[in-house]
Design an enzyme around this catalytic site. Structure first.
Site, PDB file in Angstrom:
ATOM      1  N   GLY A   1      36.787  13.957  85.868  1.00  0.00           N
ATOM      2  CA  GLY A   1      36.858  13.139  84.749  1.00  0.00           C
ATOM      3  C   GLY A   1      36.782  14.292  83.930  1.00  0.00           C
ATOM      4  O   GLY A   1      36.952  13.559  82.312  1.00  0.00           O
ATOM      5  N   ALA A   2      38.412  15.340  84.285  1.00  0.00           N
ATOM      6  CA  ALA A   2      38.336  16.219  83.019  1.00  0.00           C
ATOM      7  C   ALA A   2      39.750  16.335  82.324  1.00  0.00           C
ATOM      8  O   ALA A   2      40.176  16.447  81.917  1.00  0.00           O
ATOM      9  CB  ALA A   2      38.253  17.713  83.343  1.00  0.00           C
ATOM     10  N   SER A   3      40.642  14.863  82.701  1.00  0.00           N
ATOM     11  CA  SER A   3      41.684  14.558  82.399  1.00  0.00           C
ATOM     12  C   SER A   3      41.956  13.461  80.834  1.00  0.00           C
ATOM     13  O   SER A   3      42.612  13.926  80.345  1.00  0.00           O
ATOM     14  CB  SER A   3      42.076  13.263  83.401  1.00  0.00           C
ATOM     15  OG  SER A   3      41.919  12.025  83.412  1.00  0.00           O
TER      16      SER A   3
ATOM     17  N   ASN B   1      30.568  14.244  85.015  1.00  0.00           N
ATOM     18  CA  ASN B   1      31.315  12.953  83.965  1.00  0.00           C
ATOM     19  C   ASN B   1      32.048  11.596  83.930  1.00  0.00           C
ATOM     20  O   ASN B   1      32.346  10.560  83.721  1.00  0.00           O
ATOM     21  CB  ASN B   1      31.817  13.359  82.746  1.00  0.00           C
ATOM     22  CG  ASN B   1      33.112  12.913  81.699  1.00  0.00           C
ATOM     23  OD1 ASN B   1      32.077  12.492  80.740  1.00  0.00           O
ATOM     24  ND2 ASN B   1      33.866  12.847  82.067  1.00  0.00           N
TER      25      ASN B   1
ATOM     26  N   SER C   1      24.624   7.214  79.243  1.00  0.00           N
ATOM     27  CA  SER C   1      24.633   6.157  78.419  1.00  0.00           C
ATOM     28  C   SER C   1      23.601   5.869  77.181  1.00  0.00           C
ATOM     29  O   SER C   1      22.078   5.808  78.028  1.00  0.00           O
ATOM     30  CB  SER C   1      25.594   5.057  78.497  1.00  0.00           C
ATOM     31  OG  SER C   1      25.661   4.188  77.194  1.00  0.00           O
TER      32      SER C   1
ATOM     33  N   TYR D   1      26.607  -2.009  83.402  1.00  0.00           N
ATOM     34  CA  TYR D   1      26.776  -0.428  83.147  1.00  0.00           C
ATOM     35  C   TYR D   1      25.826  -0.079  82.686  1.00  0.00           C
ATOM     36  O   TYR D   1      24.798   1.439  83.150  1.00  0.00           O
ATOM     37  CB  TYR D   1      27.758  -0.773  81.653  1.00  0.00           C
ATOM     38  CG  TYR D   1      28.402   0.583  81.252  1.00  0.00           C
ATOM     39  CD1 TYR D   1      29.241   1.585  81.930  1.00  0.00           C
ATOM     40  CD2 TYR D   1      26.887   1.517  79.970  1.00  0.00           C
ATOM     41  CE1 TYR D   1      28.999   2.293  81.713  1.00  0.00           C
ATOM     42  CE2 TYR D   1      27.831   2.462  79.954  1.00  0.00           C
ATOM     43  CZ  TYR D   1      28.650   3.290  80.624  1.00  0.00           C
ATOM     44  OH  TYR D   1      28.791   4.662  79.677  1.00  0.00           O
TER      45      TYR D   1
ATOM     46  N   ALA E   1      22.940  -0.947  84.260  1.00  0.00           N
ATOM     47  CA  ALA E   1      21.977  -0.306  85.640  1.00  0.00           C
ATOM     48  C   ALA E   1      22.792   0.709  86.295  1.00  0.00           C
ATOM     49  O   ALA E   1      21.186   1.742  86.357  1.00  0.00           O
ATOM     50  CB  ALA E   1      21.867  -1.645  86.334  1.00  0.00           C
TER      51      ALA E   1
ATOM     52  N   LYS F   1      23.821   3.306  84.459  1.00  0.00           N
ATOM     53  CA  LYS F   1      23.408   4.702  84.256  1.00  0.00           C
ATOM     54  C   LYS F   1      22.012   4.641  83.777  1.00  0.00           C
ATOM     55  O   LYS F   1      21.414   5.922  83.710  1.00  0.00           O
ATOM     56  CB  LYS F   1      24.210   4.459  82.034  1.00  0.00           C
ATOM     57  CG  LYS F   1      25.822   4.419  82.114  1.00  0.00           C
ATOM     58  CD  LYS F   1      26.324   5.899  82.830  1.00  0.00           C
ATOM     59  CE  LYS F   1      27.392   6.018  82.550  1.00  0.00           C
ATOM     60  NZ  LYS F   1      28.100   6.679  83.017  1.00  0.00           N
TER      61      LYS F   1
ATOM     62  N   ILE G   1      31.268   7.457  71.572  1.00  0.00           N
ATOM     63  CA  ILE G   1      32.062   7.870  71.607  1.00  0.00           C
ATOM     64  C   ILE G   1      33.905   7.519  71.430  1.00  0.00           C
ATOM     65  O   ILE G   1      33.316   7.117  72.440  1.00  0.00           O
ATOM     66  CB  ILE G   1      31.851   8.937  72.070  1.00  0.00           C
ATOM     67  CG1 ILE G   1      30.386   9.143  72.855  1.00  0.00           C
ATOM     68  CG2 ILE G   1      32.573  10.618  72.340  1.00  0.00           C
ATOM     69  CD1 ILE G   1      29.499   9.931  71.541  1.00  0.00           C
TER      70      ILE G   1
HETATM   71  N1  NAP Z   1      33.562   6.725  75.202  1.00  0.00           N
HETATM   72  C1  NAP Z   1      31.873   6.587  75.376  1.00  0.00           C
HETATM   73  O1  NAP Z   1      31.426   5.790  73.756  1.00  0.00           O
HETATM   74  C2  NAP Z   1      30.417   6.319  76.055  1.00  0.00           C
HETATM   75  C3  NAP Z   1      29.832   6.373  75.740  1.00  0.00           C
HETATM   76  C4  NAP Z   1      28.457   6.328  76.367  1.00  0.00           C
HETATM   77  C5  NAP Z   1      29.011   7.256  77.477  1.00  0.00           C
HETATM   78  N2  NAP Z   1      30.429   7.627  78.184  1.00  0.00           N
HETATM   79  C6  NAP Z   1      30.307   8.037  79.602  1.00  0.00           C
HETATM   80  O2  NAP Z   1      30.603   9.010  79.197  1.00  0.00           O
HETATM   81  C7  NAP Z   1      31.955   9.542  80.883  1.00  0.00           C
HETATM   82  C8  NAP Z   1      33.017   9.733  80.010  1.00  0.00           C
HETATM   83  O3  NAP Z   1      34.271   8.500  79.411  1.00  0.00           O
HETATM   84  P1  NAP Z   1      35.596   8.621  78.104  1.00  0.00           P
HETATM   85  O4  NAP Z   1      34.264   8.490  77.299  1.00  0.00           O
HETATM   86  O5  NAP Z   1      35.270  10.068  78.141  1.00  0.00           O
HETATM   87  O6  NAP Z   1      36.022   7.796  78.708  1.00  0.00           O
HETATM   88  P2  NAP Z   1      37.551   8.343  79.792  1.00  0.00           P
HETATM   89  O7  NAP Z   1      38.896   9.062  78.741  1.00  0.00           O
HETATM   90  O8  NAP Z   1      38.165   6.906  79.685  1.00  0.00           O
HETATM   91  O9  NAP Z   1      37.410   9.407  80.855  1.00  0.00           O
HETATM   92  C9  NAP Z   1      36.837   8.492  81.970  1.00  0.00           C
HETATM   93  C10 NAP Z   1      36.992   9.713  82.901  1.00  0.00           C
HETATM   94  O10 NAP Z   1      36.726   9.216  84.421  1.00  0.00           O
HETATM   95  C11 NAP Z   1      37.851   9.750  85.576  1.00  0.00           C
HETATM   96  N3  NAP Z   1      37.763   8.363  86.615  1.00  0.00           N
HETATM   97  C12 NAP Z   1      37.950   7.089  86.320  1.00  0.00           C
HETATM   98  N4  NAP Z   1      37.364   6.706  87.541  1.00  0.00           N
HETATM   99  C13 NAP Z   1      37.320   7.451  88.633  1.00  0.00           C
HETATM  100  C14 NAP Z   1      36.912   7.259  89.373  1.00  0.00           C
HETATM  101  N5  NAP Z   1      37.515   5.881  90.436  1.00  0.00           N
HETATM  102  N6  NAP Z   1      36.832   8.162  90.668  1.00  0.00           N
HETATM  103  C15 NAP Z   1      37.226   9.959  89.712  1.00  0.00           C
HETATM  104  N7  NAP Z   1      36.908   9.715  88.477  1.00  0.00           N
HETATM  105  C16 NAP Z   1      37.360   8.998  88.343  1.00  0.00           C
HETATM  106  C17 NAP Z   1      38.904   9.467  84.859  1.00  0.00           C
HETATM  107  O11 NAP Z   1      40.265  10.018  85.031  1.00  0.00           O
HETATM  108  P3  NAP Z   1      41.077   9.728  85.985  1.00  0.00           P
HETATM  109  O12 NAP Z   1      41.570   8.557  85.481  1.00  0.00           O
HETATM  110  O13 NAP Z   1      41.807  11.613  85.687  1.00  0.00           O
HETATM  111  O14 NAP Z   1      40.723  10.143  87.067  1.00  0.00           O
HETATM  112  C18 NAP Z   1      38.887  10.199  83.293  1.00  0.00           C
HETATM  113  O15 NAP Z   1      39.041  11.061  83.366  1.00  0.00           O
HETATM  114  C19 NAP Z   1      31.897   7.506  81.579  1.00  0.00           C
HETATM  115  O16 NAP Z   1      31.171   8.504  82.520  1.00  0.00           O
HETATM  116  C20 NAP Z   1      31.213   6.940  79.969  1.00  0.00           C
HETATM  117  O17 NAP Z   1      30.533   6.133  80.666  1.00  0.00           O
HETATM  118  C21 NAP Z   1      30.980   6.815  76.966  1.00  0.00           C
END
Ligand code: NAP
Length: 267
Positions: free
Chosen positions: A9-11, A77, A129, A142, A144, A146, A175
């Protein structure tokens, strides 16, 4: 530095910031996306190699087996952010969430760990998380998922640490990544939970918009990766040091109440 890191998920968001940070530390970085070919030029990170990975597809995951055999750092990630009252969550959606957030990352770990063990060095970082430590209403699936991901990481730690391979979980709070726009939500039109659910969701989105920049999570991931003996868990954002310290002394019922207050749920 001659190490290779793979960040799923590096996009966007935390994954992108982690790819930037690891590349800056001299790692060869491989970043995944379901559709690497459509990552906008301004989102691409110089020097990062992008490969396709869809965690919903076993074939897609197994297709990375050869690549993973040579990876020194895996950052699990990629994930889906799902919400909804428990009684309204379609089981298919729950299964998909567990495939993306738990089973897929666990399979990637299985593919990467033997090579790490043989080489006597490796790091697997699960992006969990803080909600796994501070559970919240209408986020049960979610929370459960995590918690399960953290369970695999902490459970397997001692299988690998004698080989110089460490599993660790980084728990972000709120975040600022724009994840709110990509969150999946399930609530029945006539749900008796609708009002509280929408209150919680509005607070969740507000907290995310005012949240910690993803670069801070990336810095925590780098600290975990480069520690000689990484801790089982790191937390970052949402006043993590204060709230985790308070949790050690406050009664569980009070912690639960305060978690819900932060999301405007007052019952
Ligand atoms: N933001 C927050 O507040 C927060 C808090 C706690 C935990 N987190 C966790 O941090 C991680 C990253 O979240 P983020 O906030 O950076 O969100 P984000 O910008 O939406 O990033 C999620 C990434 O996951 C990839 N992805 C989604 N579905 C996928 C699938 N089926 N297969 C492969 N890749 C997939 C997406 O890549 P593509 O769309 O390019 O495939 C995207 O790069 C997640 O695990 C999230 O649960 C986030």
């Amino acid at each position: 530095m001659n190490r290779t890191a793979l960040v799923t998920g590096a996009s966007s968001g935390i994954g992108r910031a982690t790819a930037v940070a690891l590349a800056g530390r001299g790692y060869r970085v491989i970043g995944t996306s379901r559709h690497p070919e459509v990552i906008a030029p301004e989102q691409r990170v110089a020097g990062v190699e992008y490969v396709a990975l869809d965690l919903c597809s076993d074939d897609s995951i197994e297709g990375l087996a050869d690549l993973l055999a040579g990876v020194d750092v895996l950052v699990n990630n990629a994930g889906e952010s799902q919400c909804g009252p428990l009684e309204d969550l379609p089981l298919d959606a729950v299964r998909r969430l567990f495939q993306i957030n738990v089973v897929g990352p666990v399979r990637l770990a299985q593919l990467v760990l033997p090579g790490m063990r043989e080489r006597g060095h490796g790091r697997v970082v699960m992006i969990g998380s803080m909600l796994a430590s501070f559970p919240l209403a209408y986020r049960s699936s979610y929370v459960a998922a995590k918690a399960a991901l953290k369970g695999f990481s902490t459970g397997a730690r001692h299988e690998f640490s004698p080989f110089g391979v460490w599993l660790t979980t980084v728990e972000p709070g709120s975040i600022r990544t724009g994840i709110s726009e990509r969150r999946t939500a399930y609530v029945a039109p006539d749900s008796p939970h609708r009002r509280d659910f929408e209150t919680m969701l509005a607070a969740l989105d507000r907290n995310e918009r005012a949240g910690t920049p993803p670069e801070r999570v990336a810095a925590t991931v780098v600290a975990a990766v480069e520690a000689r003996r990484p801790k089982p868990r790191y937390a970052v954002g949402s006043n993590a040091p204060v709230v985790f310290a308070a949790r050690r002394f406050a009664p569980a019922a009070l912690v639960e109440k305060l978690t819900h207050r932060r999301h405007d749920l007052r019952r």
